[in-house]
Design a protein around this motif. Structure first.
Motif, PDB file in Angstrom:
ATOM      1  N   LEU A  25      42.454  36.140  41.700  1.00 36.88           N
ATOM      2  CA  LEU A  25      42.559  35.701  43.209  1.00 36.88           C
ATOM      3  C   LEU A  25      41.389  34.848  42.983  1.00 36.88           C
ATOM      4  O   LEU A  25      40.908  33.754  43.979  1.00 36.88           O
ATOM      5  CB  LEU A  25      42.838  36.651  43.576  1.00 36.88           C
ATOM      6  CG  LEU A  25      43.326  35.634  45.077  1.00 36.88           C
ATOM      7  CD1 LEU A  25      45.209  35.290  44.847  1.00 36.88           C
ATOM      8  CD2 LEU A  25      43.268  36.735  46.188  1.00 36.88           C
TER       9      LEU A  25
ATOM     10  N   TRP B  88      38.536  25.654  45.318  1.00 35.87           N
ATOM     11  CA  TRP B  88      37.789  25.093  46.346  1.00 35.87           C
ATOM     12  C   TRP B  88      36.591  23.648  45.734  1.00 35.87           C
ATOM     13  O   TRP B  88      36.530  22.941  46.332  1.00 35.87           O
ATOM     14  CB  TRP B  88      36.196  26.260  46.248  1.00 35.87           C
ATOM     15  CG  TRP B  88      36.701  27.229  47.483  1.00 35.87           C
ATOM     16  CD1 TRP B  88      36.901  28.224  47.270  1.00 35.87           C
ATOM     17  CD2 TRP B  88      36.256  26.525  48.561  1.00 35.87           C
ATOM     18  NE1 TRP B  88      36.884  28.134  48.484  1.00 35.87           N
ATOM     19  CE2 TRP B  88      36.676  27.923  49.308  1.00 35.87           C
ATOM     20  CE3 TRP B  88      36.549  25.153  49.421  1.00 35.87           C
ATOM     21  CZ2 TRP B  88      36.981  27.224  50.622  1.00 35.87           C
ATOM     22  CZ3 TRP B  88      35.511  25.453  50.726  1.00 35.87           C
ATOM     23  CH2 TRP B  88      36.261  25.978  51.824  1.00 35.87           C
TER      24      TRP B  88
ATOM     25  N   GLN C 107      42.690  46.011  50.919  1.00 38.65           N
ATOM     26  CA  GLN C 107      41.568  45.619  51.794  1.00 38.65           C
ATOM     27  C   GLN C 107      42.423  44.118  51.570  1.00 38.65           C
ATOM     28  O   GLN C 107      42.988  43.451  51.393  1.00 38.65           O
ATOM     29  CB  GLN C 107      40.647  45.889  51.123  1.00 38.65           C
ATOM     30  CG  GLN C 107      40.033  44.850  49.377  1.00 38.65           C
ATOM     31  CD  GLN C 107      38.802  44.758  49.656  1.00 38.65           C
ATOM     32  OE1 GLN C 107      38.134  43.562  50.083  1.00 38.65           O
ATOM     33  NE2 GLN C 107      38.883  44.556  48.554  1.00 38.65           N
TER      34      GLN C 107
ATOM     35  N   GLU D 267      42.698  41.247  41.590  1.00 36.09           N
ATOM     36  CA  GLU D 267      41.012  40.364  42.826  1.00 36.09           C
ATOM     37  C   GLU D 267      40.456  39.205  42.211  1.00 36.09           C
ATOM     38  O   GLU D 267      40.130  37.972  42.399  1.00 36.09           O
ATOM     39  CB  GLU D 267      40.609  41.682  43.134  1.00 36.09           C
ATOM     40  CG  GLU D 267      40.258  41.428  44.509  1.00 36.09           C
ATOM     41  CD  GLU D 267      39.935  43.341  45.038  1.00 36.09           C
ATOM     42  OE1 GLU D 267      38.311  43.570  44.570  1.00 36.09           O
ATOM     43  OE2 GLU D 267      40.588  44.056  45.448  1.00 36.09           O
TER      44      GLU D 267
ATOM     45  N   MET E 111      40.582  31.191  43.667  1.00 37.65           N
ATOM     46  CA  MET E 111      39.558  30.606  44.648  1.00 37.65           C
ATOM     47  C   MET E 111      38.326  28.762  45.113  1.00 37.65           C
ATOM     48  O   MET E 111      38.944  28.400  44.871  1.00 37.65           O
ATOM     49  CB  MET E 111      39.720  31.581  45.400  1.00 37.65           C
ATOM     50  CG  MET E 111      40.181  32.542  46.520  1.00 37.65           C
ATOM     51  SD  MET E 111      41.743  31.503  48.098  1.00 37.65           S
ATOM     52  CE  MET E 111      40.575  31.161  49.018  1.00 37.65           C
TER      53      MET E 111
ATOM     54  N   SER F 259      39.692  30.907  55.958  1.00 42.22           N
ATOM     55  CA  SER F 259      38.409  29.939  56.097  1.00 42.22           C
ATOM     56  C   SER F 259      38.812  28.849  54.935  1.00 42.22           C
ATOM     57  O   SER F 259      38.285  28.109  55.449  1.00 42.22           O
ATOM     58  CB  SER F 259      36.875  31.099  55.484  1.00 42.22           C
ATOM     59  OG  SER F 259      36.972  32.832  55.931  1.00 42.22           O
TER      60      SER F 259
ATOM     61  N   LYS G 109      39.998  39.155  51.245  1.00 39.45           N
ATOM     62  CA  LYS G 109      41.337  37.834  50.636  1.00 39.45           C
ATOM     63  C   LYS G 109      41.816  37.248  51.717  1.00 39.45           C
ATOM     64  O   LYS G 109      42.133  35.514  51.599  1.00 39.45           O
ATOM     65  CB  LYS G 109      41.625  38.588  49.234  1.00 39.45           C
ATOM     66  CG  LYS G 109      41.315  38.494  47.835  1.00 39.45           C
ATOM     67  CD  LYS G 109      40.248  37.745  47.505  1.00 39.45           C
ATOM     68  CE  LYS G 109      39.312  38.953  46.818  1.00 39.45           C
ATOM     69  NZ  LYS G 109      37.397  38.127  46.155  1.00 39.45           N
TER      70      LYS G 109
ATOM     71  N   GLU H 111      39.649  35.373  53.476  1.00 37.28           N
ATOM     72  CA  GLU H 111      39.083  33.841  52.513  1.00 37.28           C
ATOM     73  C   GLU H 111      39.771  32.501  52.630  1.00 37.28           C
ATOM     74  O   GLU H 111      39.360  31.539  52.597  1.00 37.28           O
ATOM     75  CB  GLU H 111      38.178  34.553  51.123  1.00 37.28           C
ATOM     76  CG  GLU H 111      37.552  34.913  50.715  1.00 37.28           C
ATOM     77  CD  GLU H 111      36.519  35.680  49.914  1.00 37.28           C
ATOM     78  OE1 GLU H 111      37.878  35.400  48.809  1.00 37.28           O
ATOM     79  OE2 GLU H 111      35.930  36.448  49.821  1.00 37.28           O
ATOM     80  N   ILE H 112      41.016  33.316  52.562  1.00 37.47           N
ATOM     81  CA  ILE H 112      42.266  32.131  52.287  1.00 37.47           C
ATOM     82  C   ILE H 112      42.287  31.173  53.683  1.00 37.47           C
ATOM     83  O   ILE H 112      42.187  30.100  53.854  1.00 37.47           O
ATOM     84  CB  ILE H 112      43.467  32.763  52.716  1.00 37.47           C
ATOM     85  CG1 ILE H 112      43.574  32.526  50.419  1.00 37.47           C
ATOM     86  CG2 ILE H 112      44.878  31.424  52.285  1.00 37.47           C
ATOM     87  CD1 ILE H 112      44.648  34.110  50.255  1.00 37.47           C
TER      88      ILE H 112
END
Lengths: 264, 264, 326
Positions: B30, B38, A172, B27, B34, A181, A175, A178-179
């Motif tokens: 990551l 952020w 999928q 997943e 992330m 974004s 992710k 998200e990067i």
């Protein structure tokens, strides 16, 4: 030709389904209030004196305009595509004689009337709390606004559809969204106007697509650009639309061939 | 006996969550990475504005960083310990499998709120400690033991409030499942906890102190660390937190009493 | 667009003014079940079966009346009560999708405080009975529907409940798995003396498992007794199947009974119980009979007749023709 003839029907379907999910839409819109929540901070900063040319009123104009632009150009096609690839609904779409990209495009565009209706109150508030000195005065600039907004939508749309196509290869691609974004939040002027960036960081956003999705239309509307600057930015924006469009189409063609071979 | 049973359930659920995290470890890792990214990105705007102003809304850069530290910690808790369970419950309400939970001989609220954890999100704990160290090195002092104790007690009250808000969100989901995107709305509002509460004026200040008490969650603990949180305010905050918890428990019991599963 | 606006207005109205209407899903249903009994709970869709099961397990509260299950009032949800019951729903699963069933078993072990050695023994015994083997260590998402249902049963039985509620446990399963699940449920009932209440759309399940059936229709109890008795009541006629040689016309067969099915060299007749002996001897005398069987009507048919009658009776009560009902 055939695709063109089916477009009105597709728009209608998209509009009706947007209407059916109006409650979700409203909540989603409210979740994009982050820039407005940032506004009090900027107000506190600009309390005594303007910051990099931004007075309190200018900050208000910037973030309210940003909120409205975001409502109009927001995209989520990659989520739809990821879902459809996993659930197998994509196979259904491929049976139809229209390229799936058209379908995703009409679905996204058809929701704009509803989103405009929701964004309208924000626009009224924005006009009431700021004075018109924070808006563009040149008619030529205003003529560019629709084109710039459409361009902003197109960049986001193509990026989403391209990332969605990646899910034809990967398990999928959420992710990756998200990067993308994260890049958007930092370099588009979404949370911090690019004009407020430190000098060494100010020119780099111009070389990325993110600013043309958000900061550029805002600057255009709030009158921060001269006609010449605006024309140059508009050119750059549509270059990005072209590049991303080509990448998207190429990715889909390869991806679909693969999907056809392995059955997803 | 009762306590023992609940501890055993907690242990079993933690084990399951860890096994799940290991299954999708890339997943989740990551995801954790992330969120660290952020956190770092969120400090940038703070750094930028304090470059221009030594003091904003009464706070220096180092002091504002303490607020950011508490926010990072609570955000990690929210997304690592509270949110995953909520997502699970809403899914169970939607599919009607919540019946299985209600048939278990343990407190339903306990079962529901310990259902799932995301261990990688606890990386935020490390990040917040790093922020605290950095902030105090800028301030050139350290917290007193009393200050640390008061801050931790304040943090506990903050967690109680945060948890109660989530129980209220679940209770709403019992009545209208489609409200599940309310959680995104709350997450968006929660972002405002990054800034010292004195940044907000007027209506927002009232909302963030009494309705959704973000001030209690991040600003008060920061003030406690600095030794500037008066004990009366501390006591009032705790009293407020307990009221919040009692209301949430009451609403929860009512909703569960009137709950009939989706596909009867 | 007119319909849309209407829909919007309606949904807005329902936000502000929630209309409550008391719908009696179950009304005046009284029965008691002895320890260790196996009872089939039957009724057409929407009869109130699931509602009743939910009240018996304490998930729904009755507005009036009393319920007593194993000495407890279900809706109080006392641990001592919940420790003794289990509910399996064929349409819903409690297994964690991304983890092997064994991990859900572990969770239930913690919830029900089952000691380790007893847990190991129970799991071994149950998985052996269901021939699951190492499947319980594979992620649930990789199991077939039948394998998942078997694991659901194990997960629900880890605490050795004394009262079993099974709502459509064999739905969607292939025939051989159905038989296996059925046999398993019976042997659990025999071994632990557990009481069993089962709803199913497959009459074979009921016939194989439940000596006693309770029928409800539109929330009312319409029958409580043995399965044989039910069949005798609803369809006292027997099915007489004749295989014969030679060409025989309908006029030669119809005196024997009502013709239901007719094909080359074979006929299925419906004959009243009282005339069965006469019909058989007459058939043997007048036809060149090769083979002859006598059966009760198939359960599916019995049930559908029972429910149709119920509908007709209700319609009469309401003073309408049956066709207008529904």
């Amino acid at each position: 030709m055939r695709t063109l003839r089916t477009l009105p029907a597709l728009f209608k379907v998209g509009f009706v389904s947007a209407l059916a999910y109006r409650a979700e839409f409203l909540v989603w819109m409210l979740t994009s209030t982050l820039p407005l929540i940032m506004l009090p901070l900027w107000h506190a900063v600009a309390e005594q004196a303007p910051l990099a040319g931004f007075s309190q009123g200018r900050f208000t104009a910037y973030f309210f305009t940003g909120f409205i632009v975001r409502q109009l150009v927001g995209n989520w096609a990659s989520w739809t595509i990821n879902y459809e690839v996993r659930s197998g609904a994509l196979s259904q779409r491929l049976l139809r004689p229209i390229h799936p990209i058209w379908f995703y495009a009409t679905e996204s565009l058809a929701s704009i009337p509803l989103r405009s209706a929701f964004a309208f109150p924000a626009a009224v508030i924005a006009l009431l709390v700021t004075d018109t000195s924070n808006l563009a005065h040149d008619a030529r600039l205003w003529a560019m606004v629709p084109v710039a907004i459409f361009g902003a939508w197109a960049i986001g749309f193509f990026a989403h559809v391209a990332i969605g196509a990646l899910s034809l290869w990967m398990h999928q691609s959420i992710k990756v969204v998200e990067i993308w974004s994260a890049g958007f939040f930092v370099f588009s002027g979404y949370l911090v106007p690019i004009a407020v960036f430190p000098r060494w960081l100010q020119s780099s956003p111009h070389w990325m697509p993110f600013e043309y999705m958000h900061g550029f239309p805002i600057d255009l509307i709030t009158g921060a650009l001269s006609v010449e600057q605006a024309t140059r930015s508009l050119g750059a924006q549509w270059c990005w639309v072209g590049i991303l469009g080509l990448v998207t189409v190429a990715l889909w063609d390869r991806g679909l061939r693969r999907y056809g071979a392995f059955g997803g | 006996m009762r306590l023992e049973r609940h501890l055993a359930v907690l242990r079993a659920n933690l084990r399951l969550s860890f096994l799940l995290a290991m299954q999708y470890r890339w997943e989740f890792l990551l995801d954790g990475a992330m969120s660290l990214l952020w956190t770092a990105a969120a400090i940038v705007p703070l750094y930028l504005v304090f470059e221009e102003r030594p003091r904003i809304a009464g706070w220096t850069y180092g002091e504002a960083l303490l607020v950011m530290g508490w926010f990072t910690l609570l955000d990690g808790l929210l997304k690592g310990a509270i949110n995953p369970s909520l997502v699970t419950v809403i899914e169970q309400i939607r599919t009607g499998t919540l019946d299985f939970v209600l048939l278990k001989p343990a407190d339903a609220q306990f079962l529901v709120s310990t259902a799932r954890f995301k261990p990688w999100r606890l990386l935020a704990l490390g990040a917040s400690i790093a922020i605290f160290v950095y902030a105090f090195s800028l301030l050139g002092t350290g917290p007193t033991w009393g200050g640390v104790a008061q801050a931790l007690a304040m943090l506990a009250a903050g967690i109680v409030v945060l948890y109660s808000v989530w129980i209220l969100v679940i209770s709403v989901a019992f009545r209208a499942v489609r409200i599940d995107n309310l959680r995104y709305l709350f997450e968006a509002v929660f972002e405002a906890g990054r800034w010292p509460s004195t940044v907000f004026k007027g209506v927002l200040s009232f909302v963030f102190t009494f309705v959704i008490p973000l001030a209690l969650m991040t600003t008060y603990p920061a003030e406690a660390l600095l030794g500037t949180l008066p004990w009366e305010r501390f006591a009032a905050a705790w009293a407020g937190a307990l009221v919040f918890a009692a209301v949430a428990r009451g609403v929860w019991l009512r909703s569960i009493g009137s709950y009939t599963s989706a596909s009867s | 667009m007119h319909e849309r606006t209407a829909g919007l207005a309606a949904s807005l109205r329902s936000v502000f003014r929630r209309e409550h209407k008391l719908v009696k899903a179950v009304d005046g249903v009284t029965f008691s079940i002895a320890r260790g009994e196996r009872v089939g709970f039957l009724g057409p869709n929407g009869a109130g079966k699931t509602t009743t099961l939910k009240m018996l397990t304490g998930l729904l509260h009755p507005t009036s009346g009393t319920i007593d299950v194993a000495g407890h009032v279900p809706q109080r949800r006392e641990a001592a009560f919940l420790d003794q019951i289990m509910l399996v729903m064929g349409q819903k699963q409690q297994l964690i999708w991304d983890l092997p069933p064994a991990d859900t078993f572990e969770l239930n072990r913690a919830v029900y405080r089952v000691p380790r050695d007893r847990y190991d023994a129970t799991v071994n015994e149950l998985t052996e009975l269901l021939e699951l083997g190492d499947l319980v260590k594979k992620p649930t998402r990789e199991l077939s529907l039948g394998e998942r249902m078997k694991c659901e049963l194990v997960a629900a039985l880890i605490h050795q409940p004394k009262v079993l509620f099974l709502d459509e446990p064999t739905i969607g399963l292939d025939v051989s798995t159905q038989v296996k699940v059925r046999d398993f449920i019976r042997s659990y009932n025999e071994r632990y003396g557990a009481t069993l209440m089962l709803t199913s759309h497959y009459m074979d399940d009921v016939a194989a498992l439940c000596p006693r059936v309770i029928v409800i229709d539109k929330g009312r109890l319409t029958f409580d007794g043995s399965l044989d008795e039910l069949v005798r009541n609803v369809r006292p006629e027997k099915r007489l199947t004749l295989h014969f040689r030679g060409d025989v016309g309908d006029d030669a067969l119809s005196p024997l009974g009502q013709i239901i099915e007719r094909s080359e060299g074979q006929v299925v007749l419906q004959v009243a119980q009282s005339e069965l002996a006469a019909a058989v001897s007459r058939a043997l005398a007048t036809l060149d009979v090769v083979d002859l069987t006598v059966e009760a009507a198939p359960l599916e048919e019995v049930m559908s007749e029972l429910f149709t009658r119920g509908r007709a009776a209700r319609a009469r009560e309401a003073g309408r023709e049956p066709d207008e009902a529904e």
